[in-house]
Design a protein around this motif. Structure first.
Motif, mmCIF file in Angstrom:
data_model
loop_
_atom_site.group_PDB
_atom_site.id
_atom_site.type_symbol
_atom_site.label_atom_id
_atom_site.label_comp_id
_atom_site.label_asym_id
_atom_site.label_seq_id
_atom_site.Cartn_x
_atom_site.Cartn_y
_atom_site.Cartn_z
ATOM 1 N N ALA A 12 0.844 -1.181 -0.154
ATOM 2 C CA ALA A 12 0.005 -0.056 0.042
ATOM 3 C C ALA A 12 0.936 1.166 -0.022
ATOM 4 O O ALA A 12 0.464 2.266 -0.662
ATOM 5 C CB ALA A 12 -0.789 0.239 1.293
ATOM 6 N N LEU A 13 1.970 1.374 0.916
ATOM 7 C CA LEU A 13 2.987 2.296 0.858
ATOM 8 C C LEU A 13 3.356 2.488 -0.485
ATOM 9 O O LEU A 13 3.492 3.666 -0.972
ATOM 10 C CB LEU A 13 3.981 2.135 1.927
ATOM 11 N N ASN A 14 4.030 1.600 -1.219
ATOM 12 C CA ASN A 14 4.506 1.706 -2.478
ATOM 13 C C ASN A 14 3.612 2.242 -3.699
ATOM 14 O O ASN A 14 3.882 2.926 -4.476
ATOM 15 C CB ASN A 14 5.141 0.422 -2.918
ATOM 16 N N THR A 15 2.283 1.545 -3.462
ATOM 17 C CA THR A 15 1.060 1.851 -4.585
ATOM 18 C C THR A 15 0.837 3.377 -4.448
ATOM 19 O O THR A 15 0.589 3.950 -5.662
ATOM 20 C CB THR A 15 -0.142 0.869 -4.315
ATOM 21 N N LEU A 16 0.573 3.749 -3.097
ATOM 22 C CA LEU A 16 0.198 5.128 -3.182
ATOM 23 C C LEU A 16 1.484 6.130 -3.618
ATOM 24 O O LEU A 16 1.472 7.180 -4.164
ATOM 25 C CB LEU A 16 -0.046 5.572 -1.629
#
Length: 272
Positions: free
Chosen positions: A165-169
């Protein structure tokens, strides 16, 4: 030769599941698992599961699914996941949803059922389910496509330090950057990912730093991130590291290497 657990597994599967908790077998199982003592871990998790501990059932299912200490049996794993989910284990519920999403372990692919189950797990705050539900909304699988809803779920997962989620955002804000604030958000997400030693977060931090400037301080910081990303097998990091090293003074390279040696990643469990 791998020892067969077929009899014990059949026995466990024949037992009804009840709510409850049994800390000792669960903790003993985790300790044995971390030490690579898979047979002992399997026995402890089996004991916990038979006593009604849903978390033990989850770990038992994971070992069955992955073939650790026992021959891989995804169909049996699915049965354990279902019973553990019924016993209140939200991680198991997320795995059941994933199997419906993928169409495996004896169940047909069903995006709507996956979305429903991810939703139930997300309501209980499971970070993997929050991310997975966000992905369904982003792709429009099993639910109506809704980028805003997807980002809302991604953010909830990121707040729980879900690495994907961190990398996607970070990637979404980076690609769609329309203001310095968007770039700052991208950096914040990648920086948090990098703090856990994630190769993508580390590599993207290096890129962002070099976009901010190419003077010596920026090069030293970027070199540290690229060095760590390369060590963690990011496919583009080795070449980028070589190119940056060639552009730096030996003194600055040594300073960057010192920073890399001093780096200590935060600990975290994998996501799924």
């Amino acid at each position: 030769m791998m020892r067969s657990f077929s009899f014990s597994l059949a026995l466990i599967l024949s037992l009804s599941f009840s709510h409850g908790a049994l800390a000792a077998p669960l903790e003993d199982g985790k300790t044995a698992f971390d030490a690579g003592q898979y047979e002992a871990a399997m026995q402890s998790f089996s004991a916990g599961f038979r006593a009604g501990d849903a978390a033990s059932g989850y770990y038992l299912a994971r070992m069955l699914e992955l073939g650790l200490g026992v021959e891989a049996d995804p169909v049996a794993a699915m049965q354990f996941y279902r019973q553990s989910a019924e016993g209140g284990n939200v991680e198991a519920l997320n795995r059941v949803a994933l199997m419906h999403y993928r169409g495996e372990a004896g169940v047909a692919q069903d995006y709507e059922q996956a979305a429903r189950l991810f939703g139930l797990a997300a309501e209980q705050g499971d970070r993997n389910a929050l991310f997975n539900l966000g992905k369904l909304y982003f792709e429009g699988e099993g639910v109506e496509k809704d980028a805003g809803q997807a980002i809302a779920y991604y953010r909830q997962a990121a707040e729980k330090d879900h690495i994907l989620a961190l990398n996607t955002l970070g990637a979404l804000y980076r690609m769609g950057a329309k203001s310095p604030e968007d770039t700052a958000r991208a950096r914040a997400y990648f920086e948090r990912s990098a703090a856990f030693g994630n190769a993508v977060g580390l590599f993207e931090m290096a890129r962002l730093i070099l976009e901010e400037g190419t003077d010596a301080p920026h090069q030293v910081e970027a070199h540290m991130y690229l060095n760590l990303a390369s060590a963690r097998s990011h496919p583009n990091a080795p070449e980028a590291l070589q190119e940056l090293t060639a552009a730096m003074t030996q003194e600055d390279v040594e300073a960057a290497q010192q920073k890399a040696r001093a780096f200590v990643a935060l600990s975290d469990e994998g996501a799924e």
